[in-house]
Scaffold this motif. Structure first.
Motif, PDB file in Angstrom:
ATOM      1  N   GLN A  84      -8.059 -25.854  -2.782  1.00 42.54           N
ATOM      2  CA  GLN A  84      -8.335 -25.817  -3.959  1.00 42.54           C
ATOM      3  C   GLN A  84      -7.817 -24.598  -4.695  1.00 42.54           C
ATOM      4  O   GLN A  84      -6.757 -24.785  -5.528  1.00 42.54           O
ATOM      5  CB  GLN A  84     -10.088 -24.745  -4.634  1.00 42.54           C
ATOM      6  CG  GLN A  84     -10.023 -24.599  -5.872  1.00 42.54           C
ATOM      7  CD  GLN A  84     -12.039 -24.670  -5.719  1.00 42.54           C
ATOM      8  OE1 GLN A  84     -12.569 -24.735  -5.970  1.00 42.54           O
ATOM      9  NE2 GLN A  84     -11.572 -23.269  -7.609  1.00 42.54           N
ATOM     10  N   GLU A  85      -7.336 -23.232  -3.548  1.00 41.72           N
ATOM     11  CA  GLU A  85      -6.414 -22.489  -4.324  1.00 41.72           C
ATOM     12  C   GLU A  85      -4.841 -22.665  -4.179  1.00 41.72           C
ATOM     13  O   GLU A  85      -3.921 -22.331  -4.801  1.00 41.72           O
ATOM     14  CB  GLU A  85      -6.027 -21.364  -3.023  1.00 41.72           C
ATOM     15  CG  GLU A  85      -5.540 -19.881  -3.878  1.00 41.72           C
ATOM     16  CD  GLU A  85      -5.135 -19.266  -2.609  1.00 41.72           C
ATOM     17  OE1 GLU A  85      -5.111 -17.745  -3.273  1.00 41.72           O
ATOM     18  OE2 GLU A  85      -6.131 -18.906  -1.892  1.00 41.72           O
ATOM     19  N   TYR A  88      -4.259 -25.079  -7.674  1.00 42.75           N
ATOM     20  CA  TYR A  88      -4.048 -23.818  -8.467  1.00 42.75           C
ATOM     21  C   TYR A  88      -2.535 -23.475  -8.487  1.00 42.75           C
ATOM     22  O   TYR A  88      -2.204 -23.241  -9.371  1.00 42.75           O
ATOM     23  CB  TYR A  88      -5.296 -23.104  -8.351  1.00 42.75           C
ATOM     24  CG  TYR A  88      -4.637 -21.704  -9.475  1.00 42.75           C
ATOM     25  CD1 TYR A  88      -5.328 -22.310 -10.785  1.00 42.75           C
ATOM     26  CD2 TYR A  88      -4.245 -20.502  -9.053  1.00 42.75           C
ATOM     27  CE1 TYR A  88      -5.425 -21.154 -11.415  1.00 42.75           C
ATOM     28  CE2 TYR A  88      -4.866 -19.082  -9.778  1.00 42.75           C
ATOM     29  CZ  TYR A  88      -4.168 -19.569 -11.226  1.00 42.75           C
ATOM     30  OH  TYR A  88      -4.152 -18.306 -12.082  1.00 42.75           O
ATOM     31  N   HIS A 177      -9.891 -24.674 -13.302  1.00 48.56           N
ATOM     32  CA  HIS A 177      -9.295 -24.205 -12.386  1.00 48.56           C
ATOM     33  C   HIS A 177      -9.566 -21.693 -12.385  1.00 48.56           C
ATOM     34  O   HIS A 177     -10.139 -21.679 -12.175  1.00 48.56           O
ATOM     35  CB  HIS A 177      -7.819 -23.998 -11.322  1.00 48.56           C
ATOM     36  CG  HIS A 177      -7.687 -25.818 -10.545  1.00 48.56           C
ATOM     37  ND1 HIS A 177      -7.682 -25.045  -9.454  1.00 48.56           N
ATOM     38  CD2 HIS A 177      -7.786 -26.722 -10.687  1.00 48.56           C
ATOM     39  CE1 HIS A 177      -8.048 -25.916  -8.351  1.00 48.56           C
ATOM     40  NE2 HIS A 177      -7.575 -27.274  -9.169  1.00 48.56           N
ATOM     41  N   GLU A 178      -8.578 -22.099 -13.486  1.00 45.25           N
ATOM     42  CA  GLU A 178      -8.886 -20.731 -14.013  1.00 45.25           C
ATOM     43  C   GLU A 178     -10.652 -20.192 -13.798  1.00 45.25           C
ATOM     44  O   GLU A 178     -10.967 -19.019 -13.810  1.00 45.25           O
ATOM     45  CB  GLU A 178      -8.415 -20.846 -15.403  1.00 45.25           C
ATOM     46  CG  GLU A 178      -6.615 -19.936 -14.591  1.00 45.25           C
ATOM     47  CD  GLU A 178      -5.468 -19.690 -15.980  1.00 45.25           C
ATOM     48  OE1 GLU A 178      -6.270 -20.127 -16.875  1.00 45.25           O
ATOM     49  OE2 GLU A 178      -4.700 -19.685 -15.658  1.00 45.25           O
ATOM     50  N   ARG A 181     -12.092 -19.737 -10.783  1.00 46.18           N
ATOM     51  CA  ARG A 181     -11.659 -18.694 -10.170  1.00 46.18           C
ATOM     52  C   ARG A 181     -12.674 -17.519 -10.714  1.00 46.18           C
ATOM     53  O   ARG A 181     -12.597 -16.516  -9.680  1.00 46.18           O
ATOM     54  CB  ARG A 181     -10.463 -18.584 -10.453  1.00 46.18           C
ATOM     55  CG  ARG A 181      -9.039 -19.370  -8.761  1.00 46.18           C
ATOM     56  CD  ARG A 181      -8.155 -19.527  -9.561  1.00 46.18           C
ATOM     57  NE  ARG A 181      -7.544 -17.726  -9.819  1.00 46.18           N
ATOM     58  CZ  ARG A 181      -6.510 -17.619  -8.123  1.00 46.18           C
ATOM     59  NH1 ARG A 181      -6.278 -18.553  -7.277  1.00 46.18           N
ATOM     60  NH2 ARG A 181      -5.843 -16.392  -8.532  1.00 46.18           N
ATOM     61  N   THR A 186     -14.398 -21.316  -5.294  1.00 45.38           N
ATOM     62  CA  THR A 186     -13.311 -21.154  -4.519  1.00 45.38           C
ATOM     63  C   THR A 186     -13.512 -22.507  -3.636  1.00 45.38           C
ATOM     64  O   THR A 186     -12.445 -22.982  -2.676  1.00 45.38           O
ATOM     65  CB  THR A 186     -12.777 -20.383  -3.996  1.00 45.38           C
ATOM     66  OG1 THR A 186     -13.859 -19.921  -3.392  1.00 45.38           O
ATOM     67  CG2 THR A 186     -12.608 -18.876  -4.930  1.00 45.38           C
TER      68      THR A 186
END
Length: 238
Positions: A84-85, A88, A177-178, A181, A186
């Motif tokens: 996921q990160e 992003y 995504h933001e 987060r 996450t």
């Protein structure tokens, strides 16, 4: 504008490769990641590509991009601690040159049989509906179980396997995504799960069955067989 985010951050653990990650294994004279990238490089509607890669392998990938003239790649960025990160970070890189309302196709670097027709259908679906999740019908019985006991059997005519590309409007996917987060959320398994979690409607595009993800040694042999079939189809005009 239509962009592609290629996730090539896997380490190859399930492939049992020690020398190099699976996306850099050679198949028929080309690295797997190149087989994948060429499908998007050659598609007329694709404007830009960002690749998320294992940091230590970025210099090698850049050499491959130059060797095979993959000039639609705008940047190669290092992956994050989770899938996921990593996605992003790739979205942020695309957003540096693309507007919020542009289209983004998220695809696996080890899924080399995505074809021109599927890419076109995904783009069309995003233009019409705002999303496109590639799926294939379930062809075997789907069951749920607990403690070794089957607790339910699902009507497989209503079941599909989610694959890639998974496609959205760039600004909407980046915003989700933001938000995740900010909430400490996450560990979503893919973009479809993330977008559904935040209430987005998801529309399906029927994909080709040979659009497999190569993650195990068995997948390698499947890839070889499928590749040879495609080669023969081109030679004999089938």
């Amino acid at each position: 504008m239509t962009n592609v985010l290629i996730f090539a951050g896997g380490s190859g653990v399930r492939m049992n490769t020690r020398a190099r990650p699976k996306q850099f294994l050679q198949f028929y004279g080309k690295e797997l990641i190149i087989h994948t990238l060429e499908n998007f490089q050659n598609h007329p509607e694709i404007d830009g590509i960002v690749v998320v890669c294992i940091e230590d392998w970025i210099p090698y990938l850049k050499k491959l991009l130059e060797k095979y003239q993959i000039d639609k790649v705008k940047s190669v960025v290092p992956g994050g601690a989770t899938g996921q990160e990593s996605i992003y970070k790739g979205l942020v890189a695309i957003h540096e040159y693309a507007d919020d309302d542009s289209i983004v196709l998220v695809h696996d670097g080890v899924r080399p049989f995505v074809n021109e027709s599927l890419i076109s259908e995904c783009i069309k679906s995003v233009k019409e509906h705002g999303s496109a999740i590639t799926v294939t019908p379930a062809i075997e019985t789907i069951v749920t179980s607990k403690d070794g006991k089957i607790t339910g059997i699902t009507d497989r005519s209503k079941c599909y396997h989610a694959k890639a590309p998974q496609c959205f409007i760039l600004g909407e996917l980046l915003a989700a995504h933001e938000k995740a987060r900010g909430e400490g959320n996450t560990n979503m398994i893919d973009s479809a799960s993330l977008m559904q979690h935040y209430g987005r409607e998801l529309y399906t595009v029927l994909g080709n069955f040979d659009n497999i993800k190569i993650t195990t040694p068995a997948d390698f042999y499947t890839f070889k067989a499928l590749y040879e079939v495609r080669e023969q189809q081109q030679i004999f005009g089938l």
